[in-house]
Structures are given as C-alpha cells and as structure tokens.
Design an enzyme around this catalytic site. Structure first.
Site, mmCIF file in Angstrom:
data_model
loop_
_atom_site.group_PDB
_atom_site.id
_atom_site.type_symbol
_atom_site.label_atom_id
_atom_site.label_comp_id
_atom_site.label_asym_id
_atom_site.label_seq_id
_atom_site.Cartn_x
_atom_site.Cartn_y
_atom_site.Cartn_z
ATOM 1 N N GLY A 11 0.853 -1.195 0.000
ATOM 2 C CA GLY A 11 0.000 0.000 0.000
ATOM 3 C C GLY A 11 0.885 1.240 0.000
ATOM 4 N N GLY A 14 3.958 0.715 2.399
ATOM 5 C CA GLY A 14 4.881 -0.295 1.908
ATOM 6 C C GLY A 14 5.587 0.123 0.629
ATOM 7 N N ASP A 34 2.113 -8.352 -1.527
ATOM 8 C CA ASP A 34 0.765 -7.911 -1.163
ATOM 9 C C ASP A 34 -0.186 -9.035 -1.563
ATOM 10 O OD1 ASP A 34 -0.394 -4.794 -0.550
ATOM 11 O OD2 ASP A 34 -1.886 -6.287 -1.155
ATOM 12 N N ARG A 89 -6.038 4.159 9.125
ATOM 13 C CA ARG A 89 -7.198 4.852 9.716
ATOM 14 C C ARG A 89 -7.958 5.658 8.686
ATOM 15 N NH1 ARG A 89 -5.389 8.381 14.666
ATOM 16 N NH2 ARG A 89 -3.327 8.455 13.686
ATOM 17 N N ARG A 95 -6.323 4.631 16.380
ATOM 18 C CA ARG A 95 -5.519 3.474 15.954
ATOM 19 C C ARG A 95 -6.084 2.182 16.558
ATOM 20 N NH1 ARG A 95 -1.571 7.569 16.955
ATOM 21 N NH2 ARG A 95 -0.525 8.190 15.048
ATOM 22 N N VAL A 125 5.069 -1.992 11.446
ATOM 23 C CA VAL A 125 4.524 -0.630 11.394
ATOM 24 C C VAL A 125 2.996 -0.624 11.453
ATOM 25 C CG1 VAL A 125 6.500 0.044 9.970
ATOM 26 C CG2 VAL A 125 4.296 -0.261 8.893
ATOM 27 N N ASN A 127 -0.790 -0.711 12.511
ATOM 28 C CA ASN A 127 -1.400 -0.164 13.731
ATOM 29 C C ASN A 127 -2.508 -1.059 14.279
ATOM 30 O OD1 ASN A 127 -0.193 2.288 14.556
ATOM 31 N ND2 ASN A 127 -0.950 3.273 12.687
ATOM 32 N N ARG A 158 8.103 14.406 13.700
ATOM 33 C CA ARG A 158 7.003 15.392 13.664
ATOM 34 C C ARG A 158 7.260 16.506 14.674
ATOM 35 N NH1 ARG A 158 2.315 10.772 12.923
ATOM 36 N NH2 ARG A 158 2.202 10.969 10.661
ATOM 37 N N HIS A 182 2.657 4.721 20.794
ATOM 38 C CA HIS A 182 2.281 5.443 19.575
ATOM 39 C C HIS A 182 0.785 5.674 19.681
ATOM 40 C CE1 HIS A 182 2.717 6.891 15.578
ATOM 41 N NE2 HIS A 182 2.083 5.915 14.990
HETATM 42 N N1 LIG Z 1 3.637 2.976 12.809
HETATM 43 C C1 LIG Z 1 3.384 4.115 12.216
HETATM 44 O O1 LIG Z 1 3.952 5.130 12.548
HETATM 45 C C2 LIG Z 1 2.381 4.171 11.090
HETATM 46 C C3 LIG Z 1 2.253 5.323 10.303
HETATM 47 C C4 LIG Z 1 1.360 5.323 9.221
HETATM 48 C C5 LIG Z 1 0.606 4.191 8.961
HETATM 49 N N2 LIG Z 1 0.743 3.084 9.762
HETATM 50 C C6 LIG Z 1 -0.021 1.854 9.523
HETATM 51 O O2 LIG Z 1 0.561 1.132 8.450
HETATM 52 C C7 LIG Z 1 -0.432 0.270 7.864
HETATM 53 C C8 LIG Z 1 -0.417 0.424 6.339
HETATM 54 O O3 LIG Z 1 -0.772 1.735 5.978
HETATM 55 P P1 LIG Z 1 -0.947 2.129 4.441
HETATM 56 O O4 LIG Z 1 -1.158 3.589 4.400
HETATM 57 O O5 LIG Z 1 0.123 1.510 3.633
HETATM 58 O O6 LIG Z 1 -2.328 1.384 4.091
HETATM 59 P P2 LIG Z 1 -2.802 0.874 2.627
HETATM 60 O O7 LIG Z 1 -4.248 0.541 2.743
HETATM 61 O O8 LIG Z 1 -2.348 1.838 1.579
HETATM 62 O O9 LIG Z 1 -1.972 -0.478 2.410
HETATM 63 C C9 LIG Z 1 -2.139 -1.619 3.174
HETATM 64 C C10 LIG Z 1 -1.808 -2.787 2.253
HETATM 65 O O10 LIG Z 1 -1.790 -3.996 3.020
HETATM 66 C C11 LIG Z 1 -2.241 -5.021 2.150
HETATM 67 N N3 LIG Z 1 -2.596 -6.233 2.898
HETATM 68 C C12 LIG Z 1 -3.726 -6.500 3.588
HETATM 69 N N4 LIG Z 1 -3.668 -7.745 4.093
HETATM 70 C C13 LIG Z 1 -2.464 -8.262 3.726
HETATM 71 C C14 LIG Z 1 -1.814 -9.511 3.948
HETATM 72 N N5 LIG Z 1 -2.390 -10.480 4.663
HETATM 73 N N6 LIG Z 1 -0.610 -9.711 3.398
HETATM 74 C C15 LIG Z 1 0.009 -8.743 2.660
HETATM 75 N N7 LIG Z 1 -0.568 -7.539 2.422
HETATM 76 C C16 LIG Z 1 -1.790 -7.304 2.950
HETATM 77 C C17 LIG Z 1 -3.419 -4.374 1.424
HETATM 78 O O11 LIG Z 1 -3.779 -5.102 0.265
HETATM 79 C C18 LIG Z 1 -2.849 -2.986 1.119
HETATM 80 O O12 LIG Z 1 -2.213 -2.929 -0.156
HETATM 81 C C19 LIG Z 1 -1.768 0.687 8.519
HETATM 82 O O13 LIG Z 1 -2.090 -0.228 9.555
HETATM 83 C C20 LIG Z 1 -1.455 2.056 9.109
HETATM 84 O O14 LIG Z 1 -2.290 2.374 10.200
HETATM 85 C C21 LIG Z 1 1.621 3.070 10.808
#
Ligand SMILES: NC(=O)c1ccc[n+]([C@@H]2O[C@H](COP(=O)([O-])OP(=O)(O)OC[C@H]3O[C@@H](n4cnc5c(N)ncnc54)[C@H](O)[C@@H]3O)[C@@H](O)[C@H]2O)c1
Length: 315
Positions: A11, A14, A34, A89, A95, A125, A127, A158, A182
């Site tokens: 996503g 990633g 993915d 989110r 979260r 990473v 959430n 940030r 977080h």
């Molecule tokens: N830790 C942090 O500081 C932080 C910051 C931003 C986002 N995040 C988290 O990171 C995660 C991803 O965010 P994003 O913006 O990339 O979301 P996104 O929706 O753009 O991407 C998520 C991807 O995960 C894939 N996916 C779902 N199930 C899967 C599986 N079993 N195997 C492989 N891939 C799978 C989906 O198909 C999608 O492409 C979210 O949980 C978000 O909350 C964490």
C-alpha cells in the site's frame, strides 16, 4: 555480503518504503509483497524502471502472496522484514479501532515470516503499533530483540519539524525525543529537547511547547483528516527505512523505536517506545535517557496502558 529486505504490504506505506530502500542502493534485493493480485509486481516493475534515472542497482521483486502463506518463498534469506500489511485509519478513527482487523492480518503475516525468513529482524509498522509489535513477536516466536516497531522515529520527526517551524531554524539544528506509546500515551521528553545544543525549555514558553506536543500527539490524525482516504506515509516510510538501514549496516545507531523493555526505567515485560541501539541482530540494547520525575511517571503510565492492551492481543 548480499543484503535482502522484504516489505510486506504494497500500500502507500509499503510502496514508499520499498522506494526509499531501493534508492539507498544498499541492498541487493528489495522484495515487495501484497495479497492484491499484480499490485506488488506492477509496483516492482515501475520501481525497477526508475533505476537508470535514479542510478541504483538494487533489484525490486514484486510478489502476490496468499493469506494461506502461498508465495512467501520469495522472502527466503531476508535480513530484514518490514510489516506494513493492514488497514490504515479513516477520519475519526483511533488506531485502536484497527485492532481486530489488523491483528488477524498481522498474525498470519508473522507466521509466514517465521516460516520463510526465520533469521530475519522484523520491523512492524501496522497499527495499533505497540500491540501489533507484541503480537508479531508472539506469532513468530522470535527472540524479542529481533522484533521491533516503528513509531518513535516518526513522532520525534514530527515534533522536530514543528519546533523548527516555530523557531524558524533549520530542522537539522533541532533534537527532540518522544517515548511511550504510539497513541494517546505518547510521552514527549522536553527536558531532552535542544536547538543547536540549547535546551528547548529556554527557547520557548512552556505553553508553546505544550501546544507543539499536542500537535505531535495528534500528528497522524491531522494528516488523516486532510487526506480523508488513508494515513500518512512519507514521514512514516522514511522512519521504517532508516531502521532497516541501521540493521543492514549493523550501525549501532541509537533510534527511538518500540522495543521490548526489561528493567530499564524500572519497567519490565512490555513493548514500549524507548531509545535503543540498533544493529544486525535487531535491538542491541535499550538506552536509558535521564528523565524528570514527571516524564518518568508519564512513561510508567504509558507502559501500564500498553501492557493491558498487549495482553489482550496475546490472549
Ligand atoms: N507505525 C506508524 O507510525 C504508522 C504510520 C502510518 C501508517 N501506519 C499503519 O501502516 C499500515 C499500512 O498503511 P498504508 O497507508 O500503507 O495502508 P494501505 O491501505 O495503503 O496499504 C495496506 C496494504 O496492506 C495489504 N494487505 C492486507 N492484508 C495483507 C496480507 N495479509 N498480506 C500482505 N498484504 C496485505 C493491502 O492489500 C494494502 O495494499 C496501517 O495499519 C497504518 O495504520 C503506521
């Protein structure tokens, strides 16, 4: 030595992480996976076609995987695996609202990582971060030092950005620190924040620092509210990629990460945001920072809040 890093989940988080890792030109291979058919292959092809322009030799391999673990052979031999799979989110969500859906996804991913890359260091990473990190360690059965989460680097970045803006100084002159979780119990540490080596507390009034802390605490939600369709990814991917780099280079960099705490600050048995020395084996050691009594009390509160939620996930 040949280095391989895998990013699970193609996503926004990633794919931008894979891009940053490829552009470091440090790894032989960056694997992007993915469950959406063709998405990782397409992004990998696109990234590889940027190689002549950006001038890197790293090869990116995209692979569609199944929730049954099919396709995971591609991650074999990875030194580092970054887990970004899961829902982000939407406006108004916390979260913790992601807990149920993402726990299912992350548990499955972790089991496949343990099977196909049993020697890897895992950076989580997805959430809610602290809980997903604890869950990944349980589901992989990896030593705790080999599983960590990314949050502190982002929260700190940030905070530093907001301080640099408020004082109109270069961001490179600002050093800030956040510990804890977080989320709501993020613990900013103003006593350790400096600008050109000068204490932040001497440069800004307490109310202004508190305002910047509050904006940092809500930093993710502020971006989500503007984007409306997902969450932040440029600063988050920069943070995760830097952590992977510290592992690959065995650099010993001291970074704010979500790590297993075992006695430091008088806290034990919980994944918590702390500063840690990062190397090829993951967390070499947690580095304790001097805290004021208030900051220490806030860190203990954060530890108890995440401890309760982490044991829910484990159950
Ligand atoms: N830790 C942090 O500081 C932080 C910051 C931003 C986002 N995040 C988290 O990171 C995660 C991803 O965010 P994003 O913006 O990339 O979301 P996104 O929706 O753009 O991407 C998520 C991807 O995960 C894939 N996916 C779902 N199930 C899967 C599986 N079993 N195997 C492989 N891939 C799978 C989906 O198909 C999608 O492409 C979210 O949980 C978000 O909350 C964490």
């Amino acid at each position: 030595m040949a280095k391989k890093v895998t990013v699970v989940g193609a996503g926004f988080y990633g794919s931008t992480t894979a891009q940053r890792l490829a552009e470091y030109d440090l790894f032989d291979t960056v694997v992007l996976t993915d469950i959406v058919e063709g998405k990782p292959e397409g992004l990998a092809l696109d990234l590889n076609q940027s190689r002549p322009i950006e001038g890197f030799e790293t090869k990116v391999i995209g692979k569609t995987t199944g929730t049954d673990g099919s396709g995971y052979e591609v991650i074999e031999g990875s030194d580092v695996v970054i887990v970004t799979a899961g829902m982000p989110r939407k406006p108004g969500m916390s979260r913790m609202d992601l807990l149920e859906v993402n726990a299912k996804i992350v548990r499955g991913v972790a089991q496949s990582v343990a099977r196909y890359a049993p020697e890897s260091v895992v950076i989580v990473v997805s959430n809610p971060l602290d809980e997903m990190t604890a869950l990944t360690q349980l589901a992989t059965g990896f030593p705790r030092q080999r599983v960590m989460g990314q949050a502190g680097m982002l929260d700190t970045a940030r905070f530093s950005h907001f301080v640099a803006e408020a004082l109109a100084v270069p961001v490179a002159s600002v050093r800030t620190l956040t510990l804890g979780s977080h989320g709501d119990t993020m613990v900013p540490v103003p006593s350790q924040c400096t600008v050109n080596g000068k204490p932040l507390t001497e440069l800004l009034p307490a109310e202004k620092i508190e305002e910047l802390v509050e904006r940092t605490r809500n930093g993710g939600a502020e971006v989500v509210a503007l984007l409306k369709t997902g969450s932040a990814y440029y600063a988050p991917s920069a943070a995760a990629a830097r952590m992977a780099r510290a592992v690959a280079e065995d650099s010993g960099a001291v970074l704010p990460v979500c790590a297993w705490v075992d006695g430091e600050y008088g806290i034990s048995g919980v994944y918590l945001g702390v500063e840690a020395e990062i190397g090829a084996a993951g967390v070499r050691r947690v580095v304790e920072t001097p805290l004021t009594d208030d900051e220490r009390a806030a860190l203990h509160d954060a530890a108890e809040a995440v401890r309760a939620k982490q044991s829910d996930v484990a159950a």
